[in-house]
Motif scaffolding. Sequence first.
Motif, PDB file in Angstrom:
ATOM      1  N   TYR A 247      -2.761   4.635   7.625  1.00  0.00           N
ATOM      2  CA  TYR A 247      -2.345   4.150   6.340  1.00  0.00           C
ATOM      3  C   TYR A 247      -0.858   4.410   5.916  1.00  0.00           C
ATOM      4  N   ASP A 248      -0.938   5.893   6.161  1.00  0.00           N
ATOM      5  CA  ASP A 248       0.512   6.449   5.792  1.00  0.00           C
ATOM      6  C   ASP A 248       1.690   5.763   6.614  1.00  0.00           C
ATOM      7  N   GLN A 249       1.458   5.669   7.873  1.00  0.00           N
ATOM      8  CA  GLN A 249       2.558   5.075   8.473  1.00  0.00           C
ATOM      9  C   GLN A 249       2.424   3.320   8.169  1.00  0.00           C
ATOM     10  N   LEU A 250       1.545   2.649   7.624  1.00  0.00           N
ATOM     11  CA  LEU A 250       1.681   1.512   7.356  1.00  0.00           C
ATOM     12  C   LEU A 250       2.399   1.380   6.061  1.00  0.00           C
ATOM     13  N   ALA A 251       2.070   2.373   5.154  1.00  0.00           N
ATOM     14  CA  ALA A 251       3.161   2.448   3.780  1.00  0.00           C
ATOM     15  C   ALA A 251       4.550   2.560   4.334  1.00  0.00           C
ATOM     16  N   LEU A 252       4.861   3.271   5.082  1.00  0.00           N
ATOM     17  CA  LEU A 252       6.367   3.638   5.696  1.00  0.00           C
ATOM     18  C   LEU A 252       6.785   2.261   6.303  1.00  0.00           C
ATOM     19  N   ALA A 253       5.918   1.468   6.994  1.00  0.00           N
ATOM     20  CA  ALA A 253       6.306   0.281   7.479  1.00  0.00           C
ATOM     21  C   ALA A 253       6.753  -0.773   6.294  1.00  0.00           C
ATOM     22  N   TYR A 254       5.926  -0.905   5.608  1.00  0.00           N
ATOM     23  CA  TYR A 254       6.033  -1.785   4.316  1.00  0.00           C
ATOM     24  C   TYR A 254       7.468  -1.351   3.870  1.00  0.00           C
ATOM     25  N   GLN A 255       7.703   0.031   3.522  1.00  0.00           N
ATOM     26  CA  GLN A 255       8.809   0.313   2.708  1.00  0.00           C
ATOM     27  C   GLN A 255      10.018  -0.130   3.593  1.00  0.00           C
ATOM     28  N   GLY A 256       9.933   0.133   4.660  1.00  0.00           N
ATOM     29  CA  GLY A 256      11.187  -0.335   5.847  1.00  0.00           C
ATOM     30  C   GLY A 256      11.289  -1.861   5.585  1.00  0.00           C
ATOM     31  N   MET A 257      10.422  -2.628   5.334  1.00  0.00           N
ATOM     32  CA  MET A 257      10.412  -4.116   5.195  1.00  0.00           C
ATOM     33  C   MET A 257      10.762  -4.386   3.612  1.00  0.00           C
ATOM     34  N   GLY A 258      11.057  -3.264   2.773  1.00  0.00           N
ATOM     35  CA  GLY A 258      11.224  -3.594   1.385  1.00  0.00           C
ATOM     36  C   GLY A 258      10.054  -4.031   0.570  1.00  0.00           C
ATOM     37  N   LEU A 259       8.986  -3.987   1.169  1.00  0.00           N
ATOM     38  CA  LEU A 259       7.678  -4.504   0.496  1.00  0.00           C
ATOM     39  C   LEU A 259       7.143  -3.495  -0.138  1.00  0.00           C
ATOM     40  N   HIS A 260       7.660  -2.781  -1.308  1.00  0.00           N
ATOM     41  CA  HIS A 260       7.632  -1.579  -2.084  1.00  0.00           C
ATOM     42  C   HIS A 260       5.830  -1.651  -2.891  1.00  0.00           C
ATOM     43  N   GLU A 261       5.579  -3.095  -3.254  1.00  0.00           N
ATOM     44  CA  GLU A 261       4.288  -3.048  -4.017  1.00  0.00           C
ATOM     45  C   GLU A 261       3.296  -2.951  -2.749  1.00  0.00           C
ATOM     46  N   GLU A 262       3.510  -3.419  -1.855  1.00  0.00           N
ATOM     47  CA  GLU A 262       2.319  -3.497  -0.716  1.00  0.00           C
ATOM     48  C   GLU A 262       2.205  -1.947  -0.018  1.00  0.00           C
ATOM     49  N   ALA A 263       3.379  -1.239  -0.175  1.00  0.00           N
ATOM     50  CA  ALA A 263       3.265   0.245   0.333  1.00  0.00           C
ATOM     51  C   ALA A 263       2.650   1.104  -0.630  1.00  0.00           C
ATOM     52  N   ALA A 264       2.799   0.879  -1.900  1.00  0.00           N
ATOM     53  CA  ALA A 264       2.105   1.433  -3.000  1.00  0.00           C
ATOM     54  C   ALA A 264       0.594   1.221  -2.912  1.00  0.00           C
ATOM     55  N   ALA A 265       0.307  -0.017  -2.711  1.00  0.00           N
ATOM     56  CA  ALA A 265      -1.119  -0.430  -2.465  1.00  0.00           C
ATOM     57  C   ALA A 265      -1.786   0.086  -1.245  1.00  0.00           C
ATOM     58  N   ILE A 266      -1.268   0.325  -0.052  1.00  0.00           N
ATOM     59  CA  ILE A 266      -1.789   0.882   1.046  1.00  0.00           C
ATOM     60  C   ILE A 266      -2.265   2.379   0.608  1.00  0.00           C
ATOM     61  N   LEU A 267      -0.954   3.048   0.191  1.00  0.00           N
ATOM     62  CA  LEU A 267      -1.034   4.387  -0.170  1.00  0.00           C
ATOM     63  C   LEU A 267      -2.152   4.605  -1.248  1.00  0.00           C
ATOM     64  N   ASP A 268      -2.532   3.767  -2.022  1.00  0.00           N
ATOM     65  CA  ASP A 268      -3.566   4.085  -3.003  1.00  0.00           C
ATOM     66  C   ASP A 268      -4.860   3.629  -2.138  1.00  0.00           C
TER      67      ASP A 268
END
Length: 568
Positions: A247-268
Motif C-alpha cells: 500500500y505504501d509503495q502504491l501510494a508512492l507510485a500514484y504520487q509519481g504519476m501525479g495522482l495525489h487523490e489516489e495516493a491519499a486514498a490508498i494511504l487511508d
Amino acid sequence: MNAALNPPAPALDQVDWAGKNYLVVDDFIGVRQLLRESLRSLGARNIDQASSGGEAMALLTRLRYDVVLCDYNLGEGKNGQQVLEEARMRNLLLPSSVFLMVSAEKSVESVMGAAEHQPDAYLVKPITEGVLLTRLNRVWRRKQVFRLIDQAYAEKDYLRAARLCDEQIAAQRVHEIDLLRMKARLMEKSGQPGKARDVYEKLLAQREYQWARAGLAKIRMADGEFEQARQMLQTVIAENRYYIDAYDQLALAYQGMGLHEEAAAILDRAAKLSPNSVPRQRNLGQACLRLGNIALAEKAFRKCIAIGEYSIRKTPDAYLGLARVCGLKNDPKEALQLLLAAQREFGADHEDMPLRAKITEGLVYHESGDYRRARKAGDELEELLRSNAERPDTATCLEMATLLFAVGVKDAPVELLCYIVRNNHDNTLLQDEVQKIFDKARMGEEGQVLVRAARKEAVDLMNQGVLLWKTGKLPDAVAWMRDARKTLPNNVRILFNAVQIMISHMQQRGHDPDLDAEAHGILERIDRLQPGQQRFAQLMEQLGALLPQAAAPQADPPAAEEDGAAAA
C-alpha cells in the motif's frame, strides 16, 4: 567459503541456552514470573525483567541481550511495538539477538502493527514451555545464518553482505529463499537494480512470491515506470490485502504519476488496516492537507500525535500539520497552542524548529484571514534569511517561499526556489512543484526562465570539476568540488562526484587519511539527505579498498552533464 568466518549453524540440541542473556518485559509480575520460570527450565540463568517499555529501553541501552521476550501491551508508556521499533533504530539489538513479541491480543490491528517492525516471532498467550523452546530453537538457528550478513548490513557494507548471502546459500539450502530475498534488497541498495531484478524474476519463475513482485515494482518505480509498478502492486494487494508495504509503495507510485487523490486514498486504506504507524498517519495527513481534505487530514494528524507520544518516530510534522488544519478551520487559537507545544517538545532536538514554527504561524494567520499578522511573520522570515546564509531543508524552503509570496514578498522566495532547483537540478518532479509555486504567484513565464537558469548553473558548476578530473588536474578538481559543495551543500550529485574525484585522487597518489575522512563525511551527509541512494554502497566499498594493504578497484569517472540530463 571461509569456515572460520562463517561457522555452521549449531544443531538444535547444541544451543547453549544457559549461557545467554535474557530480558522479559511485561507489566504484570505474574506473567513475568511465569516466563522467567519457563526460561529457567531451559537452563537460563541470566534473566533481567522490566515492567514497562521505558524500563526495557533503559536495560537494552546498558546490555546487549541474546533473547528478548516482550509483551505487546505494557500499560502506560511505550508498548512492545514501540520498544522493538526504537531498539532497531538505535541498534540496541545484536544481529544474532532474538526478539519475541508476546501478547494475548489477537486483533488484526495489533498483530499487523507488531509485524511491520519484524519481530522474530509473535507468540499468543498462554505460552507453554514446549512452544517457547520450539520457537527459540527455530529462530535462533535462522539468526545464526544471517548474523554476519546483518552485521555487514548494519555497517552499510551492502556488497560484502551480498557476498555473504551467496556463501550462506551454498552452505544453507534450507534458508535459500530468505537469503535470496535479502540478496535482492542488498543489490538494490548497492546500486545494482538489474541484479536485484534477476533475483526477483528467478524466484517468481519458481513461485508467485508477493514480496518478490513488490520488489520488482520498487525497481520499476526507481526507473520511472510508475504505471507498471502500479499494476504490479495492485496485483499484490488483490492477492493479499494485509501486505501493508505494498500500500505504501502504491501510494508512492500514484504520487509519481501525479495522482495525489489516489495516493491519499490508498494511504487511508492502509491506515485503516494498520493504524498504529506514525509515519503512515503523518504521510496520510500531509497528502490530505495538500488536497484540501481537511477532515481526513485532521483525523490523521491527531492519530499521529496520539500514537507517537511514546514513539522514537515522534515528529513535529504532525503538530505543524494539525496547526495548518486549525488555521484552515479558522481556529488560530488551537493552532498557536500546537505550535507552542511543538517548540516545547522538539525545540532542543531540532535546530530549525523555531523557523518551521514561524512559517506555520504565518500560514495559519494567512489561511484564517489575519493578513496583518501573516505579513508580520513574513517580514520576520525575510529578515532571518538576510541574516543567515544557511538554508533549511527542501520542504521547509518550499513552505517558506509559499508564505512569502502569499504575503507579497518577491525577491526572497525567488531566491529560495532557485536555491532548491540548484540543489536538485536532476529532480524533475521537484522542479514541477517549484514551477507550480511560481504559477500560483502569477510568475509562470518568469519562473520557467529562472528554473532553467538555476539548473544550468548547477550543471556548469559540476561539469567544471569533471573537466579538471578528465584533464588530469586532480588536486584542482578536488579543490573545485570542495568549493562547489560550499555553494550547493545539498546537491547530492555534486556530493557524489566530489567523493568519486577524491577516490580517483587517492588511487593515483596514494591513501590520504584526511581526504578519506572528508569523503566519508560527505557520504554520511548524503545518507542523511537522501538515504538509500544507489551510488552510496559502491563508493563506500571503493573507499574501503583504498585503506593500506587493500587492493583498490579503479573508480568510474564522474560523468559530465548537459543541461537537464541525468547525473552521474
